[in-house]
Enzyme design. Structure first.
Site, PDB file in Angstrom:
ATOM      1  CG  HIS A   1      51.788  44.245   4.951  1.00 17.01           C
ATOM      2  ND1 HIS A   1      50.454  44.544   5.088  1.00 17.01           N
ATOM      3  CD2 HIS A   1      52.372  44.686   6.100  1.00 17.01           C
ATOM      4  CE1 HIS A   1      50.242  45.157   6.255  1.00 17.01           C
ATOM      5  NE2 HIS A   1      51.392  45.252   6.876  1.00 17.01           N
TER       6      HIS A   1
ATOM      7  CB  CYS B   1      67.364  26.236   0.928  1.00 10.01           C
ATOM      8  SG  CYS B   1      66.631  26.911  -0.580  1.00 10.01           S
TER       9      CYS B   1
ATOM     10  CB  SER C   1      40.782  49.719   7.078  1.00  8.79           C
ATOM     11  OG  SER C   1      41.757  48.724   7.288  1.00  8.79           O
TER      12      SER C   1
ATOM     13  CD  GLU D   1      33.544  52.855   3.952  1.00 10.35           C
ATOM     14  OE1 GLU D   1      34.187  52.300   4.872  1.00 10.35           O
ATOM     15  OE2 GLU D   1      32.738  52.292   3.218  1.00 10.35           O
TER      16      GLU D   1
HETATM   17  P1  OAD Z   1      41.425  47.239   3.968  1.00 12.59           P
HETATM   18  O1  OAD Z   1      40.561  46.368   3.118  1.00 12.59           O
HETATM   19  O2  OAD Z   1      41.430  46.980   5.427  1.00 12.59           O
HETATM   20  O3  OAD Z   1      40.974  48.764   3.774  1.00 12.59           O
HETATM   21  C1  OAD Z   1      40.803  49.332   2.510  1.00 12.59           C
HETATM   22  C2  OAD Z   1      40.441  50.787   2.700  1.00 12.59           C
HETATM   23  O4  OAD Z   1      40.379  51.388   1.427  1.00 12.59           O
HETATM   24  C3  OAD Z   1      39.078  51.022   3.372  1.00 12.59           C
HETATM   25  O5  OAD Z   1      39.241  51.981   4.400  1.00 12.59           O
HETATM   26  C4  OAD Z   1      38.214  51.588   2.240  1.00 12.59           C
HETATM   27  O6  OAD Z   1      37.284  52.562   2.701  1.00 12.59           O
HETATM   28  C5  OAD Z   1      39.250  52.229   1.343  1.00 12.59           C
HETATM   29  N1  OAD Z   1      38.914  52.293  -0.075  1.00 12.59           N
HETATM   30  C6  OAD Z   1      38.309  51.361  -0.861  1.00 12.59           C
HETATM   31  N2  OAD Z   1      38.257  51.758  -2.135  1.00 12.59           N
HETATM   32  C7  OAD Z   1      38.836  52.991  -2.179  1.00 12.59           C
HETATM   33  C8  OAD Z   1      39.098  53.946  -3.215  1.00 12.59           C
HETATM   34  N3  OAD Z   1      38.752  53.715  -4.480  1.00 12.59           N
HETATM   35  N4  OAD Z   1      39.711  55.092  -2.871  1.00 12.59           N
HETATM   36  C9  OAD Z   1      40.065  55.354  -1.587  1.00 12.59           C
HETATM   37  N5  OAD Z   1      39.845  54.507  -0.570  1.00 12.59           N
HETATM   38  C10 OAD Z   1      39.247  53.337  -0.861  1.00 12.59           C
HETATM   39  O7  OAD Z   1      42.888  47.204   3.335  1.00 12.59           O
HETATM   40  P2  OAD Z   1      44.269  47.612   4.025  1.00 12.59           P
HETATM   41  O8  OAD Z   1      44.100  48.792   4.901  1.00 12.59           O
HETATM   42  O9  OAD Z   1      45.282  47.668   2.947  1.00 12.59           O
HETATM   43  O10 OAD Z   1      47.496  42.397   5.436  1.00 12.59           O
HETATM   44  O11 OAD Z   1      44.548  46.347   4.917  1.00 12.59           O
HETATM   45  C11 OAD Z   1      45.722  46.304   5.668  1.00 12.59           C
HETATM   46  C12 OAD Z   1      46.234  44.902   5.717  1.00 12.59           C
HETATM   47  O12 OAD Z   1      45.229  44.032   6.208  1.00 12.59           O
HETATM   48  C13 OAD Z   1      46.596  44.295   4.355  1.00 12.59           C
HETATM   49  O13 OAD Z   1      47.915  44.617   3.951  1.00 12.59           O
HETATM   50  C14 OAD Z   1      46.428  42.845   4.584  1.00 12.59           C
HETATM   51  C15 OAD Z   1      45.111  42.905   5.304  1.00 12.59           C
HETATM   52  O14 OAD Z   1      44.706  41.811   5.992  1.00 12.59           O
HETATM   53  C16 OAD Z   1      47.925  41.140   5.404  1.00 12.59           C
HETATM   54  O15 OAD Z   1      47.454  40.297   4.662  1.00 12.59           O
HETATM   55  C17 OAD Z   1      49.045  40.884   6.367  1.00 12.59           C
END
Ligand code: OAD
Length: 249
Positions: free
Chosen positions: A124, A135, A195, A221
Protein backbone atom coordinates in the site's frame (compact mmCIF):
# COMPACT_ATOMS: atom_id res chain seq x y z
CA UNK A 1 2.80 -15.90 28.20
CA UNK A 2 2.59 -19.58 27.27
CA UNK A 3 0.88 -19.85 23.93
CA UNK A 4 1.28 -23.65 23.88
CA UNK A 5 1.80 -23.84 20.15
CA UNK A 6 1.05 -27.25 18.65
CA UNK A 7 4.09 -29.40 17.86
CA UNK A 8 3.15 -29.92 14.20
CA UNK A 9 3.07 -26.14 13.76
CA UNK A 10 6.45 -25.67 15.43
CA UNK A 11 7.89 -28.38 13.19
CA UNK A 12 6.56 -26.70 10.02
CA UNK A 13 8.12 -23.44 11.15
CA UNK A 14 11.53 -24.92 11.80
CA UNK A 15 11.53 -26.84 8.50
CA UNK A 16 10.25 -24.07 6.20
CA UNK A 17 12.90 -22.34 4.11
CA UNK A 18 10.61 -20.18 1.95
CA UNK A 19 8.34 -18.08 4.12
CA UNK A 20 5.96 -15.27 3.18
CA UNK A 21 4.32 -13.01 5.74
CA UNK A 22 1.46 -10.55 5.28
CA UNK A 23 1.09 -7.88 7.94
CA UNK A 24 -1.51 -5.23 8.69
CA UNK A 25 -2.09 -2.40 11.11
CA UNK A 26 -2.46 -4.76 14.10
CA UNK A 27 1.27 -5.51 13.98
CA UNK A 28 2.02 -1.84 14.67
CA UNK A 29 -0.69 -1.47 17.34
CA UNK A 30 1.74 -2.38 20.14
CA UNK A 31 4.01 0.41 18.87
CA UNK A 32 1.19 2.85 19.65
CA UNK A 33 -0.20 3.26 16.11
CA UNK A 34 -3.94 3.07 15.56
CA UNK A 35 -5.57 0.35 13.49
CA UNK A 36 -8.29 1.25 10.97
CA UNK A 37 -11.32 -0.85 11.87
CA UNK A 38 -13.04 -1.72 15.12
CA UNK A 39 -13.47 0.33 18.30
CA UNK A 40 -11.04 3.25 18.44
CA UNK A 41 -9.91 2.55 14.86
CA UNK A 42 -9.09 5.38 12.46
CA UNK A 43 -12.20 4.72 10.36
CA UNK A 44 -14.51 4.97 13.39
CA UNK A 45 -14.47 8.77 13.51
CA UNK A 46 -12.99 9.58 10.13
CA UNK A 47 -14.49 9.26 6.69
CA UNK A 48 -12.25 7.10 4.56
CA UNK A 49 -13.82 8.56 1.40
CA UNK A 50 -12.55 12.00 2.46
CA UNK A 51 -9.09 10.92 3.64
CA UNK A 52 -8.10 7.89 1.58
CA UNK A 53 -9.42 8.35 -1.95
CA UNK A 54 -8.13 10.39 -4.92
CA UNK A 55 -11.50 12.19 -4.98
CA UNK A 56 -11.16 13.22 -1.33
CA UNK A 57 -7.65 14.54 -2.02
CA UNK A 58 -8.81 16.50 -5.08
CA UNK A 59 -11.60 18.08 -3.00
CA UNK A 60 -9.49 19.04 0.02
CA UNK A 61 -5.73 18.36 -0.20
CA UNK A 62 -5.05 20.39 2.95
CA UNK A 63 -7.39 18.25 5.05
CA UNK A 64 -5.90 15.02 3.68
CA UNK A 65 -2.35 16.28 4.27
CA UNK A 66 -3.14 17.36 7.84
CA UNK A 67 -4.24 13.79 8.55
CA UNK A 68 -1.17 12.25 6.92
CA UNK A 69 1.10 14.75 8.69
CA UNK A 70 -0.42 13.60 11.98
CA UNK A 71 0.11 9.94 11.08
CA UNK A 72 3.70 10.66 9.99
CA UNK A 73 4.33 12.32 13.34
CA UNK A 74 2.94 9.26 15.21
CA UNK A 75 5.05 6.90 13.10
CA UNK A 76 8.17 9.02 13.56
CA UNK A 77 8.12 8.62 17.34
CA UNK A 78 7.00 4.97 17.26
CA UNK A 79 9.52 2.18 17.85
CA UNK A 80 9.35 -1.30 16.31
CA UNK A 81 7.82 -3.78 18.77
CA UNK A 82 8.62 -7.42 19.55
CA UNK A 83 6.50 -8.58 16.57
CA UNK A 84 8.44 -6.47 14.05
CA UNK A 85 11.73 -7.59 15.60
CA UNK A 86 10.77 -11.28 15.47
CA UNK A 87 10.03 -11.05 11.73
CA UNK A 88 13.38 -9.35 11.08
CA UNK A 89 15.16 -12.07 13.07
CA UNK A 90 13.32 -14.81 11.17
CA UNK A 91 14.41 -13.30 7.83
CA UNK A 92 18.01 -13.20 9.00
CA UNK A 93 17.84 -16.78 10.33
CA UNK A 94 16.49 -18.02 6.98
CA UNK A 95 19.02 -16.07 4.92
CA UNK A 96 21.85 -17.80 6.85
CA UNK A 97 20.39 -21.17 5.86
CA UNK A 98 19.84 -20.50 2.16
CA UNK A 99 16.19 -19.65 2.75
CA UNK A 100 14.15 -16.51 2.27
CA UNK A 101 11.42 -14.55 3.99
CA UNK A 102 9.31 -12.10 1.99
CA UNK A 103 7.50 -9.62 4.18
CA UNK A 104 4.43 -8.21 2.47
CA UNK A 105 2.97 -5.32 4.42
CA UNK A 106 -0.12 -3.16 4.07
CA UNK A 107 1.43 -0.74 6.57
CA UNK A 108 2.90 2.55 5.41
CA UNK A 109 4.76 3.34 8.66
CA UNK A 110 8.20 1.89 7.80
CA UNK A 111 8.46 0.04 11.14
CA UNK A 112 9.42 -3.29 9.56
CA UNK A 113 12.43 -1.67 7.92
CA UNK A 114 13.25 0.10 11.20
CA UNK A 115 13.28 -3.34 12.87
CA UNK A 116 15.83 -4.58 10.32
CA UNK A 117 13.65 -6.43 7.78
CA UNK A 118 15.17 -6.24 4.29
CA UNK A 119 12.76 -8.03 1.92
CA UNK A 120 9.83 -5.72 2.56
CA UNK A 121 7.11 -5.39 -0.08
CA UNK A 122 5.05 -2.27 0.61
CA UNK A 123 1.77 -3.23 -0.99
CA UNK A 124 0.00 0.00 0.00
CA UNK A 125 2.97 2.30 -0.57
CA UNK A 126 4.81 4.35 2.04
CA UNK A 127 3.85 7.34 4.13
CA UNK A 128 7.45 8.56 3.80
CA UNK A 129 7.29 8.94 0.03
CA UNK A 130 6.08 12.23 -1.43
CA UNK A 131 4.96 12.12 -5.07
CA UNK A 132 4.32 15.09 -7.33
CA UNK A 133 0.87 15.02 -8.90
CA UNK A 134 2.21 17.12 -11.82
CA UNK A 135 5.68 15.83 -12.80
CA UNK A 136 5.48 12.41 -11.06
CA UNK A 137 8.82 12.82 -9.23
CA UNK A 138 9.05 10.91 -5.96
CA UNK A 139 11.27 11.44 -2.98
CA UNK A 140 11.72 9.95 0.46
CA UNK A 141 11.09 12.58 3.09
CA UNK A 142 10.78 12.06 6.84
CA UNK A 143 10.55 15.77 7.68
CA UNK A 144 8.15 16.74 10.42
CA UNK A 145 6.57 19.22 10.46
CA UNK A 146 6.39 19.67 6.71
CA UNK A 147 7.38 23.21 5.67
CA UNK A 148 3.93 23.80 4.16
CA UNK A 149 0.64 21.93 3.98
CA UNK A 150 -0.15 20.84 1.37
CA UNK A 151 3.53 20.47 0.36
CA UNK A 152 4.71 21.49 -3.13
CA UNK A 153 7.22 19.93 -5.51
CA UNK A 154 10.67 21.56 -5.40
CA UNK A 155 11.07 21.00 -9.16
CA UNK A 156 7.78 22.09 -10.70
CA UNK A 157 5.73 23.53 -7.80
CA UNK A 158 3.05 20.89 -8.42
CA UNK A 159 0.99 19.57 -5.52
CA UNK A 160 2.67 16.67 -3.69
CA UNK A 161 0.65 13.70 -2.46
CA UNK A 162 1.54 10.93 -0.02
CA UNK A 163 3.03 7.89 -1.80
CA UNK A 164 0.35 5.59 -0.44
CA UNK A 165 -2.37 3.61 -2.21
CA UNK A 166 -5.85 5.04 -1.79
CA UNK A 167 -9.16 3.24 -2.21
CA UNK A 168 -10.01 2.96 -5.89
CA UNK A 169 -6.33 3.05 -6.94
CA UNK A 170 -4.15 0.33 -8.42
CA UNK A 171 -1.54 -1.24 -6.22
CA UNK A 172 2.07 -0.57 -7.31
CA UNK A 173 2.42 -3.22 -10.07
CA UNK A 174 5.94 -4.34 -9.10
CA UNK A 175 4.93 -4.77 -5.45
CA UNK A 176 1.85 -6.75 -6.43
CA UNK A 177 3.85 -9.09 -8.69
CA UNK A 178 6.47 -9.60 -5.94
CA UNK A 179 3.75 -10.33 -3.38
CA UNK A 180 2.02 -12.83 -5.65
CA UNK A 181 5.31 -14.53 -6.50
CA UNK A 182 6.18 -14.77 -2.81
CA UNK A 183 2.77 -16.26 -2.00
CA UNK A 184 3.01 -18.76 -4.88
CA UNK A 185 6.49 -19.95 -3.94
CA UNK A 186 6.39 -20.19 -0.16
CA UNK A 187 6.11 -23.29 2.01
CA UNK A 188 4.65 -21.31 4.88
CA UNK A 189 2.41 -18.23 4.77
CA UNK A 190 1.79 -16.23 7.94
CA UNK A 191 -0.83 -13.49 8.09
CA UNK A 192 -0.62 -11.20 11.12
CA UNK A 193 -2.58 -8.23 12.46
CA UNK A 194 -4.86 -7.67 9.50
CA UNK A 195 -8.65 -7.75 9.34
CA UNK A 196 -8.34 -9.57 6.01
CA UNK A 197 -10.98 -7.37 4.44
CA UNK A 198 -8.97 -5.41 1.86
CA UNK A 199 -8.14 -7.07 -1.44
CA UNK A 200 -5.95 -8.06 -3.19
CA UNK A 201 -3.82 -8.34 0.00
CA UNK A 202 -6.35 -10.58 1.75
CA UNK A 203 -6.41 -12.96 -1.23
CA UNK A 204 -2.70 -13.83 -0.92
CA UNK A 205 -3.27 -16.42 1.80
CA UNK A 206 -5.56 -18.30 -0.58
CA UNK A 207 -2.91 -18.12 -3.33
CA UNK A 208 -0.35 -19.64 -0.95
CA UNK A 209 -2.77 -22.33 0.30
CA UNK A 210 -3.60 -23.39 -3.29
CA UNK A 211 0.11 -24.05 -3.88
CA UNK A 212 0.24 -26.27 -0.81
CA UNK A 213 1.74 -23.84 1.70
CA UNK A 214 0.96 -24.24 5.39
CA UNK A 215 -1.00 -21.18 6.56
CA UNK A 216 -1.03 -19.45 9.94
CA UNK A 217 -2.95 -16.44 11.22
CA UNK A 218 -2.01 -14.32 14.25
CA UNK A 219 -4.73 -11.92 15.36
CA UNK A 220 -6.47 -10.68 18.49
CA UNK A 221 -9.81 -11.64 16.97
CA UNK A 222 -11.28 -14.02 14.40
CA UNK A 223 -11.29 -12.63 10.85
CA UNK A 224 -12.75 -13.78 7.52
CA UNK A 225 -9.43 -15.60 6.96
CA UNK A 226 -9.54 -17.58 10.21
CA UNK A 227 -11.46 -20.56 8.86
CA UNK A 228 -9.30 -20.80 5.75
CA UNK A 229 -5.93 -21.09 7.52
CA UNK A 230 -4.38 -24.24 9.01
CA UNK A 231 -3.64 -22.59 12.36
CA UNK A 232 -5.48 -19.51 13.63
CA UNK A 233 -3.71 -18.14 16.72
CA UNK A 234 -5.42 -15.65 19.02
CA UNK A 235 -3.39 -12.99 20.78
CA UNK A 236 -1.09 -10.05 20.35
CA UNK A 237 1.35 -10.23 17.47
CA UNK A 238 4.03 -8.87 19.83
CA UNK A 239 3.69 -12.12 21.79
CA UNK A 240 2.74 -14.64 19.11
CA UNK A 241 5.46 -13.79 16.58
CA UNK A 242 8.36 -14.11 19.06
CA UNK A 243 6.91 -17.41 20.27
CA UNK A 244 6.73 -18.71 16.67
CA UNK A 245 10.39 -18.02 16.04
CA UNK A 246 11.34 -19.51 19.37
CA UNK A 247 10.78 -22.77 17.46
CA UNK A 248 13.94 -22.06 15.42
CA UNK A 249 17.14 -23.54 16.78
P1 OAD B 1 -7.50 -3.16 10.19
O1 OAD B 1 -7.67 -2.02 11.14
O2 OAD B 1 -8.60 -3.41 9.23
O3 OAD B 1 -7.31 -4.51 11.03
C1 OAD B 1 -6.38 -4.60 12.07
C2 OAD B 1 -6.42 -6.02 12.59
O4 OAD B 1 -5.41 -6.15 13.57
C3 OAD B 1 -7.75 -6.42 13.26
O5 OAD B 1 -8.15 -7.68 12.75
C4 OAD B 1 -7.38 -6.54 14.74
O6 OAD B 1 -8.10 -7.58 15.40
C5 OAD B 1 -5.91 -6.87 14.68
N1 OAD B 1 -5.10 -6.44 15.82
C6 OAD B 1 -5.16 -5.27 16.52
N2 OAD B 1 -4.19 -5.21 17.44
C7 OAD B 1 -3.49 -6.38 17.34
C8 OAD B 1 -2.36 -6.93 18.02
N3 OAD B 1 -1.74 -6.27 18.99
N4 OAD B 1 -1.93 -8.15 17.63
C9 OAD B 1 -2.55 -8.84 16.65
N5 OAD B 1 -3.62 -8.39 15.98
C10 OAD B 1 -4.08 -7.17 16.31
O7 OAD B 1 -6.09 -2.96 9.47
P2 OAD B 1 -5.57 -3.63 8.12
O8 OAD B 1 -6.03 -5.03 8.00
O9 OAD B 1 -4.12 -3.35 8.03
O10 OAD B 1 -5.66 0.68 3.53
O11 OAD B 1 -6.32 -2.75 7.04
C11 OAD B 1 -6.09 -3.01 5.69
C12 OAD B 1 -6.11 -1.73 4.93
O12 OAD B 1 -7.33 -1.04 5.16
C13 OAD B 1 -5.04 -0.71 5.34
O13 OAD B 1 -3.81 -0.92 4.68
C14 OAD B 1 -5.65 0.58 4.96
C15 OAD B 1 -7.02 0.33 5.52
O14 OAD B 1 -8.04 1.14 5.13
C16 OAD B 1 -5.64 1.85 2.91
O15 OAD B 1 -5.62 2.91 3.51
C17 OAD B 1 -5.65 1.73 1.42
Amino acid sequence: MDLSLPNDLLQRISEARRVAVLTGAGVSAESGLSTFRGPGGLWENQDLMELATPQGFARDPKKVWEWYAWRREQALVAQPNAGHLALARWEEWLSHRGGRLDLITQNVDGLHQAAGSKNVIELHGSGWVLRCTRCGRERLDRTHPLPEIPPRCGECQGLLRPGVVWFGEMLPPAALVSAQTAAENCELFLVAGTSGTVYPAAGLVEVAARQGAATIEANLEPTPLSDAVDWSLRGRSGEILPSLIAALD
